[in-house]
Design a protein around this motif. Structure first.
Motif, PDB file in Angstrom:
ATOM      1  N   UNK A 156      26.109 116.510 104.018  1.00  0.00           N
ATOM      2  CA  UNK A 156      25.532 117.825 104.334  1.00  0.00           C
ATOM      3  C   UNK A 156      24.192 118.115 103.673  1.00  0.00           C
ATOM      4  N   UNK A 157      23.918 117.566 102.500  1.00  0.00           N
ATOM      5  CA  UNK A 157      22.663 117.878 101.811  1.00  0.00           C
ATOM      6  C   UNK A 157      21.510 116.988 102.251  1.00  0.00           C
ATOM      7  N   UNK A 158      21.791 115.956 103.028  1.00  0.00           N
ATOM      8  CA  UNK A 158      20.755 114.982 103.424  1.00  0.00           C
ATOM      9  C   UNK A 158      19.614 115.687 104.169  1.00  0.00           C
ATOM     10  N   UNK A 159      18.351 115.384 103.871  1.00  0.00           N
ATOM     11  CA  UNK A 159      17.840 114.322 102.994  1.00  0.00           C
ATOM     12  C   UNK A 159      17.665 114.740 101.532  1.00  0.00           C
ATOM     13  N   UNK A 160      18.086 115.971 101.206  1.00  0.00           N
ATOM     14  CA  UNK A 160      17.982 116.416  99.822  1.00  0.00           C
ATOM     15  C   UNK A 160      19.039 115.774  98.949  1.00  0.00           C
ATOM     16  N   UNK A 161      18.853 115.849  97.648  1.00  0.00           N
ATOM     17  CA  UNK A 161      19.841 115.260  96.728  1.00  0.00           C
ATOM     18  C   UNK A 161      21.068 116.151  96.569  1.00  0.00           C
ATOM     19  N   UNK A 162      22.145 115.560  96.154  1.00  0.00           N
ATOM     20  CA  UNK A 162      23.360 116.279  95.788  1.00  0.00           C
ATOM     21  C   UNK A 162      23.177 116.726  94.340  1.00  0.00           C
ATOM     22  N   UNK A 163      22.843 117.998  94.123  1.00  0.00           N
ATOM     23  CA  UNK A 163      22.407 118.463  92.809  1.00  0.00           C
ATOM     24  C   UNK A 163      23.574 118.625  91.839  1.00  0.00           C
ATOM     25  N   UNK A 164      23.237 118.608  90.556  1.00  0.00           N
ATOM     26  CA  UNK A 164      24.262 118.793  89.526  1.00  0.00           C
ATOM     27  C   UNK A 164      24.882 120.180  89.618  1.00  0.00           C
ATOM     28  N   UNK A 165      24.109 121.185  90.041  1.00  0.00           N
ATOM     29  CA  UNK A 165      24.654 122.536  90.202  1.00  0.00           C
ATOM     30  C   UNK A 165      25.718 122.573  91.290  1.00  0.00           C
ATOM     31  N   UNK A 166      25.474 121.864  92.380  1.00  0.00           N
ATOM     32  CA  UNK A 166      26.453 121.803  93.462  1.00  0.00           C
ATOM     33  C   UNK A 166      27.702 121.047  93.027  1.00  0.00           C
ATOM     34  N   UNK A 167      27.507 119.980  92.282  1.00  0.00           N
ATOM     35  CA  UNK A 167      28.659 119.238  91.767  1.00  0.00           C
ATOM     36  C   UNK A 167      29.470 120.127  90.833  1.00  0.00           C
ATOM     37  N   UNK A 168      28.786 120.812  89.899  1.00  0.00           N
ATOM     38  CA  UNK A 168      29.478 121.675  88.953  1.00  0.00           C
ATOM     39  C   UNK A 168      30.201 122.829  89.608  1.00  0.00           C
ATOM     40  N   UNK A 169      29.685 123.302  90.746  1.00  0.00           N
ATOM     41  CA  UNK A 169      30.335 124.396  91.467  1.00  0.00           C
ATOM     42  C   UNK A 169      31.493 123.919  92.333  1.00  0.00           C
ATOM     43  N   UNK A 170      31.704 122.588  92.410  1.00  0.00           N
ATOM     44  CA  UNK A 170      32.891 122.072  93.092  1.00  0.00           C
ATOM     45  C   UNK A 170      32.709 121.615  94.520  1.00  0.00           C
ATOM     46  N   UNK A 171      31.467 121.329  94.938  1.00  0.00           N
ATOM     47  CA  UNK A 171      31.233 120.998  96.343  1.00  0.00           C
ATOM     48  C   UNK A 171      31.454 119.530  96.697  1.00  0.00           C
ATOM     49  N   UNK A 172      31.934 118.728  95.749  1.00  0.00           N
ATOM     50  CA  UNK A 172      32.211 117.324  96.059  1.00  0.00           C
ATOM     51  C   UNK A 172      33.218 117.223  97.195  1.00  0.00           C
ATOM     52  N   UNK A 173      34.329 117.898  97.066  1.00  0.00           N
ATOM     53  CA  UNK A 173      35.399 117.801  98.062  1.00  0.00           C
ATOM     54  C   UNK A 173      35.001 118.384  99.418  1.00  0.00           C
ATOM     55  N   UNK A 174      34.501 119.626  99.497  1.00  0.00           N
ATOM     56  CA  UNK A 174      34.156 120.151 100.827  1.00  0.00           C
ATOM     57  C   UNK A 174      33.037 119.384 101.517  1.00  0.00           C
ATOM     58  N   UNK A 175      32.059 118.882 100.771  1.00  0.00           N
ATOM     59  CA  UNK A 175      30.971 118.133 101.403  1.00  0.00           C
ATOM     60  C   UNK A 175      31.465 116.801 101.968  1.00  0.00           C
ATOM     61  N   UNK A 176      32.366 116.132 101.239  1.00  0.00           N
ATOM     62  CA  UNK A 176      32.929 114.878 101.744  1.00  0.00           C
ATOM     63  C   UNK A 176      33.742 115.136 103.007  1.00  0.00           C
ATOM     64  N   UNK A 177      34.543 116.187 102.985  1.00  0.00           N
ATOM     65  CA  UNK A 177      35.381 116.499 104.146  1.00  0.00           C
ATOM     66  C   UNK A 177      34.530 116.855 105.349  1.00  0.00           C
TER      67      UNK A 177
END
Length: 687
Positions: free
Chosen positions: A324-345
């Motif tokens: 979902x973030x492409x071409x931007x990076x997956x930021x540390x703020x997004x990781x810390x807020x828990x978006x790993x799971x919803x973005x993968x899904x």
């Protein structure tokens, strides 16, 4: 306010509002119907205090297991386990699982001990007041409320931020609507309602968790077990603190520090949460230990397989155009807020998967919030109102205050979560900060039930000193290591770990020192002065601890099965009320335990089993299993495949324990309710 990310919406706002609002009202309607069925056909009236607060102490093993599992299946365990695997690799989800199991096993031991020593307790704070008086009661009430506020608000905080990230809903709307439906059905149904909704939440959530696990793993972009392993190895990630920088090494400094912090977080969220005590009070005599221990086994499944597969999958697809973030990076703020799971899904399963993720969020958040609401409403109605404001309050009045307590807690916790949102906190910060505030009361509370030598002064002073110690270490460590005190530095692992250790363990030292300066010994028989709440509108229904005489009181299931049949507990003997002689005026030597000798011997056997299981869980999950893996070694492909397969099998074991078994265990009550509804329908048709 925390940065929610790129402004990406995985589903449209209409879907978000539909799921959150629609499901809230749906569950409210279902519970209203269930409460009506309980009252009409099972004689379980949630308008009575004992039913509202402790479900008449008749909840069976299956429903206890399901309810405890659901209460402990926080959104953190799904979302945060994926975050930790993304950050530290394969070790983190397993450490997360170990941090969940032994706390529930600990509560099994405390639950059966409370039935032995305080058989008529309604809240853990009631036990504290009986032993230490009003000052001790006020101190532990504050500690308990702090624990519930931070625990519940962290779920709403994490859930609302994820809802915003998934659907684009406004943060205020998401924060208000998530707990709204819970207030409706909890206020009406009481504790038994939370047991029933817990079962529904658990069933739906586990189905979704298994679906996400298998669907992501078998997706063409992942390629199954072999594909995932090969892609992680080929990417050659360099994770600081991991052996060879590998995500597939169990030797991970970050993962083990996270695991230790999580153990402190979770032990506080269980021991200092009245909700877990209430579930043990609500369980039948024979249900506490097996119910809690089955939940301890099942809960391991949530972070292990899901976190491992989705966390590693995020690493291998985050640079692909599907992310979902492409071409931007997956930021540390997004990781810390828990978006790993919803973005993968979203990347692998599309919009339908993202909507399913929103459904899972609702299930996980609301099941936790409902337990917290019952716990806090019990504190407000029983430990505050009935204790200090209106000691002669009728049963009806106490329940009315409980209803108001649920509503008040819902409003307050929503406002508190909004404050955290606008203050810039995310679930990582709350997860690392909360144990410092919630741990100081743990050992003083354990000593209250287990050690007769802890004095009143020790119980009151030691948690306060422990809290000061923990906060001092936390802030001092952040300043010493990182040179400043801020949201960023105080959510780092080292300050949290050291501060949590200070908060948890220093009260032991303070309590021992203060207790031995001026020692005294408590007689545990004093706890028998705690009585059931008498329903003054129906004379004779209250039960108090009185001398000499006893009459049988059968479990609710005895109509179907009879006592002492097929493994049920022995008959419970409860002393009848003695007019004009309150238990507080009966000499200790004349007080009689409400359970007969056979039941007490039965409970003591369960107490030994609970200790044995707790020691077994600690040895296996802390030593025998993880320690041999903590070495200079990277998982081979066959070992990795076996690791994930066992984790997936554990998910299906959880379904058996917390979904299928409760239906089997409650088959008699279900059958009785169905027959009653059929008879009622037939009678209306004849008329």
């Amino acid at each position: 306010m925390v940065d929610i990310g790129h402004g990406i919406s995985l589903v449209n706002q209409g879907t978000g509002y539909g799921i959150i609002v629609g499901l809230g009202f749906l569950f409210a309607i279902l519970i209203l119907a269930a409460v009506k069925v309980q009252k009409t056909f099972l004689m379980e009236d949630s308008g009575k205090t004992e039913m509202f607060m402790t479900a008449n102490r008749t909840v069976g093993t299956g429903l206890t297991c399901s309810a405890v599992f659901s209460s402990w299946m926080w959104i953190n365990e799904t979302v945060f386990s994926c975050v930790m695997c993304y950050n530290y690799g394969i070790a983190a989800p397993m450490w997360y699982g170990t941090a969940l199991s032994f706390q529930v096993a600990t509560m099994a031991m405390l639950g059966v001990l409370s039935k032995l020593r305080v058989p008529h307790a309604h809240t853990s704070l009631e036990i504290v007041r009986r032993r230490y008086g009003n000052v001790g009661h006020v101190v532990f009430t504050c500690l308990n409320l702090i624990n519930n506020i931070f625990g519940c608000s962290s779920m709403i905080l994490a859930g609302s931020q994820l809802v915003v990230g998934i659907s684009g809903m406004h943060i205020v709307a998401a924060t208000i609507l998530l707990p709204f439906g819970v207030v409706l059905y909890t206020a009406v149904g009481g504790l038994k309602a939370t047991f029933l909704t817990d079962f529904l939440h658990t069933t739906i959530a586990l189905i979704l968790i298994i679906y996400f696990t298998l669907a992501v793993l078998t997706n063409e972009h992942i390629g199954g077990l072999s594909g995932l392993y090969d892609k992680v190895q080929a990417a050659n990630f360099n994770i600081p603190g991991n052996y060879a920088g590998s995500l597939l090494s169990f030797k991970s400094k970050g993962a083990i520090m996270f695991g230790l912090v999580q153990k402190f977080v979770n032990i506080a969220l269980v021991i200092m949460d009245t909700a877990f005590w209430q579930k043990s009070f609500a369980s039948e005599v024979h249900s506490v230990v097996p119910g809690y221990n089955l939940a301890a086994i099942a809960i391991f499944s949530v972070p292990w397989a899901l976190g491992s597969i989705l966390g590693l999958s995020a690493r291998v697809i985050e640079t692909l155009p599907i992310f979902p973030t492409y071409p931007g990076p997956f930021t540390s703020a997004e990781v810390g807020a828990g978006f790993v799971m919803p973005y993968v899904i979203k990347a692998l399963l599309g919009t339908g998967g993202a909507a399913g993720m929103l459904l899972l969020l609702f299930m996980a958040v609301t099941s936790t919030v409902s337990s917290s609401m019952i716990a806090v409403s019990s504190i407000i109605s029983f430990d505050m109102y009935r204790t200090y404001i209106n000691p002669k309050a009728t049963d009806k009045k106490v329940v009315s205050v409980s209803h108001l307590g649920v509503a008040f807690h819902g409003v307050f916790i929503t406002g508190f979560a909004l404050m955290l949102n606008y203050g810039g906190a995310n679930m990582t910060w709350v997860n690392y900060f909360s144990p410092i505030l919630t741990c100081p009361g743990i050992f003083p509370l354990l000593f209250t039930l287990m050690w007769s030598g802890q004095t009143k002064a020790a119980a009151i002073i030691s948690p306060i000193l422990g809290l000061i110690t923990g906060i001092g270490i936390w802030i001092g460590t952040a300043q010493a290591i990182y040179g400043s005190i801020s949201i960023e530095t105080t959510q780092m692992q080292a300050p949290s770990l050291y501060g949590s250790c200070g908060s948890l363990f220093s009260p032991i030292l303070y309590s021992l020192i203060i207790s031995y300066i001026k020692p005294s010994t408590f007689d545990f028989r004093e706890f028998l002065r705690i009585d059931l709440i008498e329903d003054t509108s129906n004379p004779g229904t209250g039960v108090t601890s009185t001398p000499n005489t006893s009459v049988p009181a059968l479990n609710s299931s005895d109509d179907e099965k009879g006592s002492n049949e097929k493994g049920t507990s022995p008959t419970i003997l409860a002393s009848p009320p003695s007019p004009g002689i309150p238990s507080s005026q009966i000499p200790l030597d004349e007080l009689r335990h409400p359970f007969d000798d056979e039941t007490l011997a039965y409970l003591r056997r369960w107490y030994k089993i609970a200790w044995a299981f707790l020691i077994f869980v600690i040895l296996i999950t802390f030593v025998v299993w993880p320690m041999p893996l903590y070495r200079d070694w990277i998982f081979t492909k066959p070992f990795f495949k076996s690791w994930i397969v066992v984790a997936i099998i554990w998910q299906f074991l959880a379904v058996i324990l917390v979904v299928i078994y409760p239906i089997y265990d409650g088959r008699h009550a279900i059958s009785q309710s169905v027959r009653g509804m059929q008879a009622a329908a037939k009678a209306r048709w004849v008329r």
